[in-house]
Enzyme design. Structure first.
Site, mmCIF file in Angstrom:
data_model
loop_
_atom_site.group_PDB
_atom_site.id
_atom_site.type_symbol
_atom_site.label_atom_id
_atom_site.label_comp_id
_atom_site.label_asym_id
_atom_site.label_seq_id
_atom_site.Cartn_x
_atom_site.Cartn_y
_atom_site.Cartn_z
ATOM 1 N N HIS A 118 0.849 -1.193 0.000
ATOM 2 C CA HIS A 118 0.000 0.000 0.000
ATOM 3 C C HIS A 118 0.887 1.246 0.000
ATOM 4 O O HIS A 118 2.069 1.177 0.345
ATOM 5 C CB HIS A 118 -0.952 -0.025 1.203
ATOM 6 C CG HIS A 118 -2.045 -1.031 1.026
ATOM 7 N ND1 HIS A 118 -2.675 -1.660 2.062
ATOM 8 C CD2 HIS A 118 -2.606 -1.531 -0.118
ATOM 9 C CE1 HIS A 118 -3.584 -2.489 1.581
ATOM 10 N NE2 HIS A 118 -3.554 -2.440 0.266
ATOM 11 N N LYS B 127 5.001 1.543 0.788
ATOM 12 C CA LYS B 127 5.850 1.296 -0.388
ATOM 13 C C LYS B 127 7.325 1.558 -0.070
ATOM 14 O O LYS B 127 8.205 0.820 -0.510
ATOM 15 C CB LYS B 127 5.380 2.144 -1.569
ATOM 16 C CG LYS B 127 4.123 1.551 -2.234
ATOM 17 C CD LYS B 127 3.721 2.326 -3.464
ATOM 18 C CE LYS B 127 2.653 1.612 -4.280
ATOM 19 N NZ LYS B 127 1.351 1.464 -3.664
ATOM 20 N N GLY C 294 0.497 -2.947 -10.080
ATOM 21 C CA GLY C 294 1.065 -1.954 -10.981
ATOM 22 C C GLY C 294 2.078 -0.979 -10.412
ATOM 23 O O GLY C 294 3.237 -0.917 -10.867
ATOM 24 N N THR C 295 1.672 -0.203 -9.413
ATOM 25 C CA THR C 295 2.561 0.852 -8.915
ATOM 26 C C THR C 295 3.726 0.269 -8.126
ATOM 27 O O THR C 295 4.876 0.711 -8.274
ATOM 28 C CB THR C 295 1.764 1.841 -8.027
ATOM 29 O OG1 THR C 295 0.463 2.020 -8.587
ATOM 30 C CG2 THR C 295 2.471 3.162 -7.916
ATOM 31 N N SER D 167 -2.944 -1.892 -11.258
ATOM 32 C CA SER D 167 -2.797 -1.307 -9.932
ATOM 33 C C SER D 167 -3.814 -1.975 -8.994
ATOM 34 O O SER D 167 -4.929 -2.322 -9.426
ATOM 35 C CB SER D 167 -3.036 0.191 -10.013
ATOM 36 O OG SER D 167 -2.854 0.751 -8.730
ATOM 37 N N GLY D 168 -3.413 -2.131 -7.726
ATOM 38 C CA GLY D 168 -4.255 -2.859 -6.767
ATOM 39 C C GLY D 168 -5.724 -2.466 -6.785
ATOM 40 O O GLY D 168 -6.608 -3.303 -7.024
ATOM 41 N N ASP E 241 -5.123 -6.539 -7.216
ATOM 42 C CA ASP E 241 -5.198 -7.498 -6.097
ATOM 43 C C ASP E 241 -5.980 -8.738 -6.537
ATOM 44 O O ASP E 241 -5.622 -9.871 -6.220
ATOM 45 C CB ASP E 241 -5.910 -6.870 -4.886
ATOM 46 C CG ASP E 241 -5.034 -5.859 -4.155
ATOM 47 O OD1 ASP E 241 -4.066 -5.365 -4.758
ATOM 48 O OD2 ASP E 241 -5.324 -5.557 -2.988
ATOM 49 N N ASP F 3 -1.435 -1.845 4.753
ATOM 50 C CA ASP F 3 -1.357 -0.711 5.685
ATOM 51 C C ASP F 3 -2.392 -0.849 6.806
ATOM 52 O O ASP F 3 -3.593 -0.776 6.543
ATOM 53 C CB ASP F 3 -1.599 0.570 4.877
ATOM 54 C CG ASP F 3 -1.447 1.821 5.734
ATOM 55 O OD1 ASP F 3 -1.333 1.706 6.967
ATOM 56 O OD2 ASP F 3 -1.450 2.917 5.148
ATOM 57 N N HIS G 277 -10.296 -0.120 -1.681
ATOM 58 C CA HIS G 277 -10.539 -1.477 -2.190
ATOM 59 C C HIS G 277 -10.308 -2.506 -1.073
ATOM 60 O O HIS G 277 -9.734 -3.572 -1.302
ATOM 61 C CB HIS G 277 -9.623 -1.745 -3.385
ATOM 62 C CG HIS G 277 -8.160 -1.597 -3.076
ATOM 63 N ND1 HIS G 277 -7.606 -0.468 -2.511
ATOM 64 C CD2 HIS G 277 -7.116 -2.456 -3.241
ATOM 65 C CE1 HIS G 277 -6.306 -0.634 -2.347
ATOM 66 N NE2 HIS G 277 -5.995 -1.837 -2.778
ATOM 67 N N ASP H 37 -11.110 -6.040 -1.754
ATOM 68 C CA ASP H 37 -10.154 -6.775 -2.601
ATOM 69 C C ASP H 37 -8.945 -7.234 -1.775
ATOM 70 O O ASP H 37 -8.415 -8.330 -1.977
ATOM 71 C CB ASP H 37 -9.628 -5.890 -3.739
ATOM 72 C CG ASP H 37 -10.724 -5.382 -4.649
ATOM 73 O OD1 ASP H 37 -11.818 -5.081 -4.143
ATOM 74 O OD2 ASP H 37 -10.485 -5.264 -5.862
ATOM 75 N N ARG I 296 -7.347 -13.668 2.005
ATOM 76 C CA ARG I 296 -8.111 -14.899 2.235
ATOM 77 C C ARG I 296 -7.700 -16.013 1.264
ATOM 78 O O ARG I 296 -7.492 -17.154 1.642
ATOM 79 C CB ARG I 296 -9.613 -14.613 2.092
ATOM 80 C CG ARG I 296 -10.433 -15.835 2.364
ATOM 81 C CD ARG I 296 -11.908 -15.688 2.068
ATOM 82 N NE ARG I 296 -12.474 -17.024 2.035
ATOM 83 C CZ ARG I 296 -12.454 -17.795 0.970
ATOM 84 N NH1 ARG I 296 -11.954 -17.374 -0.167
ATOM 85 N NH2 ARG I 296 -12.924 -19.012 1.029
HETATM 86 O O1 13P Z 1 -3.339 -1.355 -3.573
HETATM 87 C C1 13P Z 1 -2.489 -2.202 -3.594
HETATM 88 C C2 13P Z 1 -2.681 -3.467 -2.877
HETATM 89 O O2 13P Z 1 -3.924 -3.591 -2.237
HETATM 90 C C3 13P Z 1 -1.232 -1.992 -4.313
HETATM 91 O O3 13P Z 1 -1.469 -1.485 -5.591
HETATM 92 P P1 13P Z 1 -0.357 -0.645 -6.333
HETATM 93 O O4 13P Z 1 0.898 -1.452 -6.283
HETATM 94 O O5 13P Z 1 -0.842 -0.486 -7.742
HETATM 95 O O6 13P Z 1 -0.234 0.663 -5.598
#
Ligand code: 13P
Length: 155
Positions: A18, A22, A45-46, A64-65, A70, A90, A97, A100, A106
């Site tokens: 998150h 990061k 993605g990020t 991206s998550g 995810d 986090d 999300h 997700d 899970r």
């Molecule tokens: O949100 C995320 C995992 O839940 C991570 O996504 P990104 O790596 O795209 O920021």
């Protein structure tokens, strides 16, 4: 009967963090560079972009998550295409999300995937002898669930 499969010497590792985590993940990735580059890396993605910039090796980047990344990793776990997940989620900030995130955690447990959600556990996983040798892992048996009787099922 117990069903197992052999995880190869080189693992397929999913890396996810998150936004507020990061920097932690990038730091951990730098620390573990020599080991990580011997495995196949996947990421949302990020996170993936940051890891590619940090390590200078290709990372298979998914969406991206919050945009489905995810769920893509969860789907790969369910299909047996990810061996290990490092997911620095986090605990202090709500995520749009959240459903997700929960689903991904899970499904990792449902399929008996080694999963680290903090740095200490990630260090334990990375220093495990199983990370650079084959490992016979148990595939959970859901046959009872899959053959359960469903009430009101048409005869
Ligand atoms: O949100 C995320 C995992 O839940 C991570 O996504 P990104 O790596 O795209 O920021």
């Amino acid at each position: 009967m117990v069903t197992t499969k052999i995880l190869k010497k080189s693992k397929r590792i999913a890396l996810v963090a998150h936004d507020h985590k990061k920097a932690d993940l990038v730091d951990w990735v730098k620390f573990n560079e020599a080991k990580l580059i011997t495995h196949d890396l996947y990421a949302t993605g990020t996170t993936g972009k940051l890891i590619e910039e940090t390590l200078g090796v290709p990372v298979k980047r998914l969406l991206s998550g919050p945009l489905g990344g995810d769920q893509q990793i969860g789907s790969m776990i369910a299909e047996g295409d990810i061996d290990v997940m490092i997911f620095f989620w986090d605990p202090m900030h709500a995520q749009p999300h959240d459903s997700d995130v929960k689903a991904l955690l899970r499904v990792g447990v449902a399929w008996n995937i080694p999963m680290a959600c903090d740095r200490a556990t990630a260090d334990f996983i990375m220093t495990s002898p199983y990370m650079d040798s084959e490992y016979e892992t148990i595939i959970p048996d859901y046959s009872e669930y899959l053959t359960r009787p469903i009430e009101d099922e048409p005869a």
